[in-house]
Write a protein that holds these residues in place. Structure first.
Motif, short mmCIF file in Angstrom:
data_model
loop_
_atom_site.label_atom_id
_atom_site.label_comp_id
_atom_site.label_asym_id
_atom_site.label_seq_id
_atom_site.Cartn_x
_atom_site.Cartn_y
_atom_site.Cartn_z
N LEU A 1 9.51 15.94 -6.59
CA LEU A 1 8.58 15.75 -7.70
C LEU A 1 8.04 14.31 -7.73
N ALA A 2 8.91 13.35 -7.40
CA ALA A 2 8.46 11.95 -7.36
C ALA A 2 7.48 11.73 -6.20
N ALA A 3 7.76 12.39 -5.06
CA ALA A 3 6.90 12.24 -3.89
C ALA A 3 5.52 12.84 -4.12
N TYR A 4 5.46 13.91 -4.92
CA TYR A 4 4.20 14.62 -5.10
C TYR A 4 3.60 14.45 -6.49
N ASP A 5 3.96 13.35 -7.16
CA ASP A 5 3.44 13.18 -8.52
C ASP A 5 1.96 12.82 -8.56
N VAL A 6 1.33 12.70 -7.39
CA VAL A 6 -0.12 12.49 -7.34
C VAL A 6 -0.88 13.81 -7.40
N CYS A 7 -0.17 14.93 -7.36
CA CYS A 7 -0.81 16.24 -7.28
C CYS A 7 -1.15 16.79 -8.66
N GLU A 8 -2.33 17.38 -8.76
CA GLU A 8 -2.75 17.93 -10.05
C GLU A 8 -1.94 19.17 -10.42
N ASN A 9 -1.38 19.86 -9.44
CA ASN A 9 -0.61 21.07 -9.74
C ASN A 9 0.89 20.79 -9.84
N LEU A 10 1.24 19.54 -10.20
CA LEU A 10 2.66 19.16 -10.29
C LEU A 10 3.44 20.04 -11.27
N PRO A 11 2.89 20.42 -12.44
CA PRO A 11 3.66 21.29 -13.34
C PRO A 11 4.06 22.61 -12.69
N GLY A 12 3.14 23.19 -11.90
CA GLY A 12 3.46 24.43 -11.20
C GLY A 12 4.52 24.22 -10.13
N VAL A 13 4.45 23.07 -9.45
CA VAL A 13 5.46 22.73 -8.43
C VAL A 13 6.82 22.57 -9.10
N GLU A 14 6.84 21.90 -10.23
CA GLU A 14 8.10 21.68 -10.96
C GLU A 14 8.72 23.02 -11.38
N ALA A 15 7.89 23.94 -11.85
CA ALA A 15 8.38 25.25 -12.26
C ALA A 15 8.92 26.03 -11.06
N ALA A 16 8.23 25.93 -9.91
CA ALA A 16 8.67 26.64 -8.70
C ALA A 16 10.01 26.10 -8.21
N LEU A 17 10.19 24.77 -8.27
CA LEU A 17 11.45 24.18 -7.81
C LEU A 17 12.60 24.47 -8.77
N ALA A 18 12.30 24.52 -10.07
CA ALA A 18 13.34 24.89 -11.04
C ALA A 18 13.79 26.32 -10.82
N ASP A 19 12.84 27.19 -10.46
CA ASP A 19 13.16 28.58 -10.20
C ASP A 19 14.03 28.73 -8.95
N VAL A 20 13.69 28.00 -7.91
CA VAL A 20 14.47 28.11 -6.67
C VAL A 20 15.86 27.49 -6.86
N GLU A 21 15.97 26.46 -7.71
CA GLU A 21 17.28 25.88 -8.01
C GLU A 21 18.19 26.93 -8.64
N GLN A 22 17.65 27.73 -9.55
CA GLN A 22 18.43 28.81 -10.16
C GLN A 22 18.81 29.87 -9.14
N LYS A 23 17.90 30.19 -8.22
CA LYS A 23 18.19 31.18 -7.17
C LYS A 23 19.34 30.71 -6.28
N VAL A 24 19.35 29.43 -5.96
CA VAL A 24 20.42 28.89 -5.12
C VAL A 24 21.77 29.04 -5.83
N ARG B 1 0.85 -1.19 0.00
CA ARG B 1 0.00 0.00 0.00
C ARG B 1 0.88 1.25 0.00
N SER B 2 0.32 2.36 -0.47
CA SER B 2 1.13 3.56 -0.65
C SER B 2 0.29 4.81 -0.44
N VAL B 3 0.99 5.95 -0.37
CA VAL B 3 0.32 7.24 -0.28
C VAL B 3 -0.54 7.46 -1.53
N LYS B 4 -0.05 7.02 -2.69
CA LYS B 4 -0.80 7.21 -3.93
C LYS B 4 -2.14 6.46 -3.88
#
Length: 399
Positions: free
Chosen positions: A348-371, A122-125
């Motif tokens: 992204l793998a942990a939250y791939d059940v989320c409908e807003n995953l594309p927005g999450v991916e964009a937010a994390l890519a942005d913060v990666e650049q900031k770092v 069984r899983s979170v998904k």
């Protein structure tokens, strides 16, 4: 060891497999964490064959005993601390082997209709899919969790429940030993901090032990039975509880039911109210669900990652923008990029059940650049506005 359950659960092969799982699933940083015997996973790994041979001899000769747990106080965002108790590597191996054996043999008893956490297969998904389906027909939600669950477990109640499910008497003593594990520290300051968290000697199950999640499912098995008997639509993930209903009054009744049934196990839930973890959600409200939001999406319900959780992840990643912090974590420029990518992909793998995953991916890519920009600008003193496009590409920066 004879061919009883003890011998099968803790054979040479099973403890070797348990060791491999512990090593492979541990992060590089946690492998240096010391336990009460001052031996880390990395220390153990250097001579693991000898350590496992010694452990096997102790198990076969009935000399094995669990050692005390080493406490680590982890700061929480609210200024308080969370206690993580680290068993010795030997003890973790034994507990992991027991978890593997019991999870397989007693899966049918533990995998009831509402329990999803720490159940093999069984899983979170799966819990997420079930939650979306349940709310589609019963849109009112009562969400709660058990107050200081692990710290308030009555050990005698757990042992009684364990005997009902685990019929292998040859395992009872070693399981009792794990239940009785206590924290040990010579620091009076740490002792006072632990006491201030409500940790009491002889009560509760310490978090950080591989067996703790399994124990939670065993203890709450009678509660699960009553939920199913009452035909209440619910999902339980360890001590997180979410119920689905057709009205507010039904939610209020479920809250009262939980109070009554959990009291039989010596447990409580907080009362419904402002700032409480017990909440009743109306059909149009997004409900907290396993750290996510179960929210309206068109004519149905879907999971999404909340903005609050996105900001928390971003704040965590931004810590890597300090050279001092990187050096403290033993991270150099050579492996920084890969570590950031691994962190991002892990989320992204942990939250791939989320409908807003594309927005999450964009937010994390942005913060990666900031770092990266913070490291290059503040840490290394590079004026990024003066370097060429080629140089920025070389530095893995997006112009």
């Amino acid at each position: 060891m004879s061919a009883n359950a003890f011998g099968k659960a803790l054979s040479r092969d099973t403890i070797l497999q348990a060791w491999r799982e512990i090593y492979q699933n541990s992060s590089s940083a946690s492998r240096n964490t010391l336990s009460s015997d001052e031996i880390s996973i990395n220390d153990f790994e250097h001579h693991y064959k000898n350590h496992l041979a010694h452990l096997g001899r102790d198990l076969r000769s009935d000399k094995f005993q669990f050692q005390s747990l080493r406490p680590y106080l982890i700061p929480k965002p609210n200024g308080k601390f969370r206690l993580i108790c680290v068993p010795t590597v030997r003890d973790r191996i034994v507990q992991r082997a027991l978890v593997n054996y019991l999870s397989e043999k007693y899966r049918s008893q533990l995998a009831n209709k509402i329990s999803y956490g720490f159940i093999k297969g069984r899983s979170v998904k799966q819990a997420a899919k079930a939650g979306c389906a349940l709310r589609a027909s019963k849109p009112w939600v009562f969400k709660t969790d058990i107050t200081a669950f692990f710290d308030n477990i009555k050990r005698e109640t757990l042992i009684a429940g364990l005997k009902k499910i685990v019929r292998d008497s040859s395992l009872h003593n070693v399981l009792r030993g794990a239940i009785a594990c206590e924290v040990h520290t010579s620091s009076n300051g740490t002792k006072k901090q632990i006491e201030s968290l409500g940790i009491k000697h002889g009560q509760g199950i310490r978090q950080g032990m591989p067996l703790s999640p399994l124990f939670s499912n065993i203890l709450l098995s009678p509660f699960d039975e009553q939920v199913q008997k009452k035909e209440i639509s619910a999902i339980r993930y360890a001590d997180d509880l979410i119920f689905f209903a057709k009205s507010k009054d039904e939610c209020v009744g479920i809250a009262s039911f939980c109070e009554t049934e959990l009291a039989k196990l010596g447990l409580k839930i907080p009362p419904v109210g402002p700032e409480s973890k017990s909440v009743i959600y109306e059909p149009g409200e997004a409900a907290d669900f396993l750290g996510l939001e179960l929210a309206v999406s068109g004519c149905s319900y879907q999971l999404r990652l909340s903005q609050k959780q996105i900001e928390r992840i971003k704040d965590e990643l931004l810590q890597y923008g300090s050279i001092g912090e990187l050096l403290a974590r033993k991270i150099t420029l050579r492996n920084l990029g890969q570590i950031l990518t691994n962190k991002k992909n892990g989320y992204l793998a942990a939250y791939d059940v989320c409908e807003n995953l594309p927005g999450v991916e964009a937010a994390l890519a942005d913060v990666e650049q900031k770092v990266l920009r913070r490291v290059y600008t503040n840490g290394l003193g590079i004026n990024l506005s003066t370097i060429s496009r080629e140089a920025k590409t070389f530095l893995n920066l997006i112009s």
